[in-house]
Motif scaffolding. Structure first.
Motif, PDB file in Angstrom:
ATOM      1  N   PHE A   1       0.809  -1.220   0.000  1.00  0.00           N
ATOM      2  CA  PHE A   1       0.000   0.000   0.000  1.00  0.00           C
ATOM      3  C   PHE A   1       0.842   1.271   0.000  1.00  0.00           C
ATOM      4  CE2 PHE A   1      -3.346  -2.925   0.512  1.00  0.00           C
ATOM      5  CZ  PHE A   1      -4.436  -2.293  -0.045  1.00  0.00           C
ATOM      6  N   ASP A   2       2.168   1.117   0.225  1.00  0.00           N
ATOM      7  CA  ASP A   2       3.020   2.298   0.068  1.00  0.00           C
ATOM      8  C   ASP A   2       3.085   2.728  -1.401  1.00  0.00           C
ATOM      9  OD1 ASP A   2       3.472   2.152   2.733  1.00  0.00           O
ATOM     10  OD2 ASP A   2       5.496   1.296   2.571  1.00  0.00           O
ATOM     11  N   TYR A   3       2.876   1.747  -2.304  1.00  0.00           N
ATOM     12  CA  TYR A   3       3.003   2.048  -3.730  1.00  0.00           C
ATOM     13  C   TYR A   3       1.692   1.766  -4.461  1.00  0.00           C
ATOM     14  CZ  TYR A   3       7.870   1.857  -2.373  1.00  0.00           C
ATOM     15  OH  TYR A   3       9.060   2.075  -1.736  1.00  0.00           O
TER      16      TYR A   3
ATOM     17  N   VAL B   1       3.677  -7.942  14.107  1.00  0.00           N
ATOM     18  CA  VAL B   1       2.674  -7.162  13.370  1.00  0.00           C
ATOM     19  C   VAL B   1       3.405  -6.062  12.602  1.00  0.00           C
ATOM     20  CG1 VAL B   1       0.714  -5.583  13.586  1.00  0.00           C
ATOM     21  CG2 VAL B   1       0.837  -7.609  15.043  1.00  0.00           C
ATOM     22  N   ALA B   2       3.036  -5.896  11.331  1.00  0.00           N
ATOM     23  CA  ALA B   2       3.618  -4.825  10.513  1.00  0.00           C
ATOM     24  C   ALA B   2       2.502  -4.137   9.744  1.00  0.00           C
ATOM     25  CB  ALA B   2       4.657  -5.386   9.542  1.00  0.00           C
ATOM     26  N   LYS B   3       2.430  -2.838   9.815  1.00  0.00           N
ATOM     27  CA  LYS B   3       1.398  -2.055   9.124  1.00  0.00           C
ATOM     28  C   LYS B   3       0.005  -2.642   9.354  1.00  0.00           C
ATOM     29  CE  LYS B   3       4.014  -2.382   5.340  1.00  0.00           C
ATOM     30  NZ  LYS B   3       4.542  -2.270   3.950  1.00  0.00           N
TER      31      LYS B   3
ATOM     32  N   LEU C   1       8.723 -13.507   4.057  1.00  0.00           N
ATOM     33  CA  LEU C   1       7.424 -13.081   3.509  1.00  0.00           C
ATOM     34  C   LEU C   1       7.630 -12.080   2.367  1.00  0.00           C
ATOM     35  CD1 LEU C   1       5.376 -12.606   6.795  1.00  0.00           C
ATOM     36  CD2 LEU C   1       5.013 -14.356   5.045  1.00  0.00           C
ATOM     37  N   PRO C   2       6.594 -11.883   1.524  1.00  0.00           N
ATOM     38  CA  PRO C   2       6.725 -10.911   0.424  1.00  0.00           C
ATOM     39  C   PRO C   2       7.110  -9.523   0.967  1.00  0.00           C
ATOM     40  CG  PRO C   2       4.690 -12.167   0.214  1.00  0.00           C
ATOM     41  CD  PRO C   2       5.284 -12.548   1.529  1.00  0.00           C
ATOM     42  N   ALA C   3       7.955  -8.836   0.239  1.00  0.00           N
ATOM     43  CA  ALA C   3       8.483  -7.553   0.708  1.00  0.00           C
ATOM     44  C   ALA C   3       7.376  -6.532   0.972  1.00  0.00           C
ATOM     45  CB  ALA C   3       9.476  -7.005  -0.314  1.00  0.00           C
ATOM     46  N   ALA C   4       6.250  -6.658   0.273  1.00  0.00           N
ATOM     47  CA  ALA C   4       5.178  -5.672   0.473  1.00  0.00           C
ATOM     48  C   ALA C   4       4.599  -5.754   1.883  1.00  0.00           C
ATOM     49  CB  ALA C   4       4.065  -5.896  -0.553  1.00  0.00           C
ATOM     50  N   LEU C   5       4.758  -6.901   2.530  1.00  0.00           N
ATOM     51  CA  LEU C   5       4.147  -7.095   3.847  1.00  0.00           C
ATOM     52  C   LEU C   5       5.022  -6.610   4.991  1.00  0.00           C
ATOM     53  CD1 LEU C   5       2.688 -10.694   3.521  1.00  0.00           C
ATOM     54  CD2 LEU C   5       1.388  -8.605   3.933  1.00  0.00           C
TER      55      LEU C   5
ATOM     56  N   GLY D   1       7.416  -2.737  11.345  1.00  0.00           N
ATOM     57  CA  GLY D   1       6.855  -3.879  12.053  1.00  0.00           C
ATOM     58  C   GLY D   1       7.475  -4.057  13.427  1.00  0.00           C
ATOM     59  N   VAL D   2       6.763  -4.789  14.266  1.00  0.00           N
ATOM     60  CA  VAL D   2       7.104  -4.891  15.680  1.00  0.00           C
ATOM     61  C   VAL D   2       6.972  -6.339  16.138  1.00  0.00           C
ATOM     62  CG1 VAL D   2       6.368  -4.217  17.976  1.00  0.00           C
ATOM     63  CG2 VAL D   2       6.316  -2.549  16.138  1.00  0.00           C
TER      64      VAL D   2
END
Lengths: 275, 275
Positions: A77-79, B170-172, B194-198, B207-208
């Protein structure tokens, strides 16, 4: 009927079923995901974010109902640059994306509904593909797994309610694994890698894989799907069987799945969720 | 004081601390797990199941308090043969093992208590090793992660209450991973896959990772431990930082961990659990 088609076999199965039932079927194939052979269907390819263009095309061809089938990886969603969607819809999408998958899917449904389409789910089109209540496969493998079935189901529903994921594995009372973004295949293969004292083996099966729909999700979209690969992965992880929400989980190929489960020594239990 | 010592650095750290505080320290080193150099301590080696023998030895040397430290893999209860424990205690252990890790540990504690020992925890012996409330490490990395910190903490506590595990990422807004029996290292390494978008990257952190004690567990035993390897794995997974329960998570080496976090660009947030 319009089908927004992602990855996997479900979109084609569903399109064939709808056409066999007499519907005109139009396929919006999502670029990078829809990998089926759409020969014989009127098809256009769209980027995931081109929702406005999909709506225009579905209107043009005269579709009034739309369904979503097949998996789609979450875009970055950044892009993420939707086509000429209204700014309010873009904002809603970006906002929902921060709240998890369920919120995101609700926002997508709402864009299609606001464009005038009725959004329908598998239970309207092909209810036979939903898991039924009862015991299937190698029924004798179920004995002694009742407690693990209960616990795994409880955990799958709880993590579903928290929008974490939909799958869990329990063996001898211990939660071996919980599924989040890595997906079912990765979760089942890490169960096979756990110490032997914790899990079953292919010769001495033990443990249960549960898959339940998220209790609060919109059932018209994103129900979990069990295919032949899942059944084989459950067998390879040394588990005894699967416990699935009746009406809440899709079997891609019910007859073949029940037969394969039986052959591999696995049971499949369909359980109705309490209201 | 008796220390039942499992794997990792914690047993030795704790034994040294107790001795520096003036206690006589006796080590029951668990076979296959305790891998520390016990030179200079009075030590005997026991199999995990030889609880009756441990109690006899602790009585003989005059220990009146016992603590448990270090990790122990769950034994296979199909083949678990405790030494001359009372039959009722054996039954209690086997029964508790089917109800999950917490029940099992409570049964172990109860065996030592019934043998007349007071079972004490880290907060009695070395409270400085427990995470404190506040923001440490690279404090500037915390900005913008508040929502992920809240969600990751909520999930870590919920899965802890269900005796699934204690860690979550958790990330975004999206739950990337939940920890069960595979352990923290495996969970963090699958986040990196995991896919870079995540997820975040080492250049663009996002992410945390949350780690909380199980809210209903006995705090004298089995608090989660964060060591240097965890900090490095969090950095390699591209995350921004860690949110940890103040008083509920052990830092093996607090100063070095805070310094390493700062150097790697990570924050560490200690949060007090609500009562």
């Amino acid at each position: 009927m319009g089908v927004v088609a992602g990855d996997g076999d479900l979109p084609l199965i569903l399109a064939n079923k709808a056409r066999a039932d007499g519907a005109e079927v139009y396929i919006a194939a999502l670029k990078g995901f829809a990998n089926q052979d759409w020969h014989g269907f009127e098809t256009q390819t769209f980027a995931v974010e081109d929702m406005a263009a999909m709506c225009v095309w579905f209107h043009d061809v005269g579709a009034d109902a739309v369904t979503f089938a097949g998996s789609v990886k979450r875009p970055d969603f950044d892009y993420f640059q939707p086509d000429n969607l209204a700014v309010s819809a873009q904002d809603a999408l970006h906002g929902a994306a921060q709240q998890g998958d369920d919120a995101l899917l609700r926002a997508v449904i709402s864009i299609f509904e606001q464009a005038g389409f009725s959004v329908i789910g598998l239970d309207d089109i092909a209810p036979d593909y939903l898991v039924k209540t009862g015991l299937w496969g190698r029924k004798s493998a179920y004995g002694g797994t009742e407690a693990d079935c209960l616990r795994a189901s409880e955990i799958a529903r709880t993590i579903g309610a928290m929008d974490i994921g939909q799958g869990a594995v329990v063996a001898k009372g211990v939660v071996l694994a919980v599924e989040a973004q890595e997906g079912t295949a990765a979760m089942l293969s890490r169960c096979a890698a756990l110490p032997a004292a914790l899990r079953g083996t292919q010769k001495n099966r033990c443990g249960v894989f549960a898959k339940w729909a998220k209790p609060e999700q919109d059932r018209r979209i994103d129900l979990p799907v069990i295919g032949m690969a899942t059944i084989k992965a459950v067998a390879e992880a040394g588990l005894s069987g699967l416990v699935l929400e009746a009406g809440g989980v899709i079997l891609l190929n019910p007859e073949a799945i029940y037969e394969t489960a039986e052959r591999l020594g696995l049971f499949i239990l369909g359980v109705q969720a309490e209201a």
